[in-house]
Design a protein around this motif. Structure first.
Motif, PDB file in Angstrom:
ATOM      1  N   ARG A 196       0.861  -1.186   0.000  1.00 55.29           N
ATOM      2  CA  ARG A 196       0.000   0.000   0.000  1.00 55.29           C
ATOM      3  C   ARG A 196       0.897   1.235   0.000  1.00 55.29           C
ATOM      4  NH1 ARG A 196      -5.087  -1.863   0.809  1.00 55.29           N
ATOM      5  NH2 ARG A 196      -5.961   0.241   0.935  1.00 55.29           N
ATOM      6  N   ASP A 261      -3.883   1.014  -3.202  1.00 51.79           N
ATOM      7  CA  ASP A 261      -3.724  -0.430  -3.080  1.00 51.79           C
ATOM      8  C   ASP A 261      -3.007  -0.886  -4.350  1.00 51.79           C
ATOM      9  OD1 ASP A 261      -4.078  -3.244  -3.275  1.00 51.79           O
ATOM     10  OD2 ASP A 261      -5.818  -3.148  -1.955  1.00 51.79           O
ATOM     11  N   THR A 264      -4.802  -3.660  -6.532  1.00 50.34           N
ATOM     12  CA  THR A 264      -6.097  -3.474  -7.181  1.00 50.34           C
ATOM     13  C   THR A 264      -6.243  -2.144  -7.915  1.00 50.34           C
ATOM     14  OG1 THR A 264      -7.130  -2.433  -5.242  1.00 50.34           O
ATOM     15  CG2 THR A 264      -7.136  -4.856  -5.336  1.00 50.34           C
ATOM     16  N   ARG A 266      -7.184   0.521  -6.388  1.00 50.76           N
ATOM     17  CA  ARG A 266      -8.163   1.296  -5.623  1.00 50.76           C
ATOM     18  C   ARG A 266      -7.446   2.365  -4.812  1.00 50.76           C
ATOM     19  NH1 ARG A 266     -13.581   2.129  -6.190  1.00 50.76           N
ATOM     20  NH2 ARG A 266     -14.672   2.350  -4.201  1.00 50.76           N
ATOM     21  N   GLU A 308     -13.153   7.271  -2.312  1.00 47.23           N
ATOM     22  CA  GLU A 308     -12.403   6.265  -3.071  1.00 47.23           C
ATOM     23  C   GLU A 308     -12.664   6.429  -4.568  1.00 47.23           C
ATOM     24  OE1 GLU A 308     -11.792   2.402  -0.286  1.00 47.23           O
ATOM     25  OE2 GLU A 308     -13.831   2.644  -1.071  1.00 47.23           O
ATOM     26  N   ASP A 310     -10.999   4.513  -8.553  1.00 43.03           N
ATOM     27  CA  ASP A 310     -10.197   3.432  -9.121  1.00 43.03           C
ATOM     28  C   ASP A 310      -9.286   3.950 -10.230  1.00 43.03           C
ATOM     29  OD1 ASP A 310     -11.142   1.038  -7.708  1.00 43.03           O
ATOM     30  OD2 ASP A 310     -13.071   1.510  -8.646  1.00 43.03           O
TER      31      ASP A 310
END
Length: 392
Positions: A196, A261, A264, A266, A308, A310
């Motif tokens: 992270r 992350d 992913t 994210r 959040e 993406d």
């Protein structure tokens, strides 16, 4: 027989921190049969490469070709420069964990075979690691990097940085502060932990040393929360409370906190009043819309919400401070209105370490090469897509 890089490593470990360059020179001459070496370090603007010279020792670096040096530094690939007499100067990037420190030049009696180039590149990696470690124990390499005296505020800001670039299997990240030798309150910070990545960019209130001290308190408050396993919200809230109880709402820090992350794509985000977040996807630059919350330190016990979004593989994020976005040197439209997006699109084929320089150079050109009126920070993050960590 010991592996050559291991022998060089031992010599570097045993050298005093201010004599890493001399230890490397002796070891490389022995291992590679070199006739000379020189180490060049990047200045604070990453606009030039300067030799780490000892006046008592002649250096082959005096004959280094600036264009070749810069090509090696920019490409991060070995570059050969063959002389008419058959000698070869081999230029090797000095980088560690993706941070570009400078260039190692090795003068060889003849053009090297590929095996020699690979061995020399391994040795350059060992030298880079030793220089990064030694930098904490001596001022020698800092003196070589600076081409003018830093202001007290800038001294504090540069010492607070985690580095200027870092790479990982899934991302590349780089940042730059300007004006490099007098920067005050604008700053960036990052940390990679357990796949992270946390990134923060700050606009400290005020100018000069007062702003730099405020930013230093804020950064260390966020680090304190982060190192105690606090998430982005806790980092923002602890920093906000720390600033408020020190200044009672008279000073504040506009900050954006991001956590990627790496598996992913994210991204968690806390937007505390600025800076600006832009995404380059394909050839299109668009602003990432976040709910703007109160700057850190305005009120007691301010609470923050996490948002959040993406990233797609290949996406590039730019985070810019107000000194970039709102620049309007001649009273016309701001840099962030249209010119900044053009400069960001122009970086599509560049790595983040080069992209930040492009945006900053375009900002300087927008100012007609006049001094920047405000501090400016650019951070560039590329997410390549998920990558398994070694050992997983």
């Amino acid at each position: 027989m010991a592996d050559p890089p291991t022998g060089v490593s031992r010599a570097l470990r045993e050298a005093p921190p201010d004599r890493v360059v001399e230890a490397a020179d002796r070891a490389i001459r022995s291992v590679l049969g070199a006739s000379g070496t020189a180490v060049f370090v990047a200045d604070y603007r990453s606009s030039g490469l300067w030799p780490v010279l000892d006046s008592r020792q002649p250096s082959a670096g005096a004959e280094a070709v600036p264009g070749v040096l810069q090509r090696c530094f920019s490409s991060q690939q070995p570059v050969r420069d063959l002389a008419e007499d058959g000698r070869c100067r081999l230029y090797l990037p000095l980088s560690v964990w993706g941070e570009r420190l400078g260039v190692l030049m090795v003068e060889l009696p003849e053009a090297p075979a590929e095996t020699v180039v690979r061995r020399a590149a391994d040795i350059a990696g060992e030298v880079a690691l030793a220089l990064r470690a030694a930098d904490r124990e001596t001022d020698r390499y800092r003196r070589a990097r600076r081409q003018e005296r830093l202001s007290m505020a800038a001294e504090l800001q540069w010492e607070l940085l985690p580095g200027r670039s870092v790479s990982h299997g899934s991302f590349q990240l780089a940042g730059q502060m300007e004006p490099a030798y007098t920067v005050g309150g604008d700053h960036f910070d990052w940390s990679l932990d357990d796949n992270r990545l946390t990134v923060t960019v700050l606009n400290g209130d005020g100018v000069g040393l007062t702003a730099a001290l405020l930013t230093a308190v804020t950064v260390n408050a966020m680090r304190n929360a982060r190192r105690s396993d606090g998430g982005l919200v806790e980092q923002a809230e602890l920093a906000s409370d720390t600033v408020f109880y020190q200044h009672r709402g008279h000073r504040h820090v506009s900050t954006v906190l991001l956590e990627l992350d790496c598996a992913t794509g994210r991204v968690g985000a806390v937007d505390a009043g600025s800076p600006h977040l832009m995404r380059l996807r394909g050839g299109t630059v668009s602003r990432v819309a976040l709910e703007q919350q109160l700057p850190l330190g305005m009120f007691a016990e301010t609470r923050y919400d996490l948002q959040e979004f993406d990233l797609d593989p290949g996406d590039r994020l730019f985070v810019v401070s107000d000194g970039v976005w709102a620049a309007d040197p001649s009273g016309r439209e701001t840099y962030g209105e249209r010119a900044m997006a053009r400069s960001m699109r122009a970086t599509r084929l560049q790595p983040p370490t080069e992209a930040i320089g492009t945006v900053m150079r375009e900002l300087q050109a927008f100012h007609a090469d006049a001094d920047l009126r405000d501090d400016a920070v650019v951070v560039c993050l590329d997410w390549r897509g998920s990558a398994r960590r070694e050992g997983d």
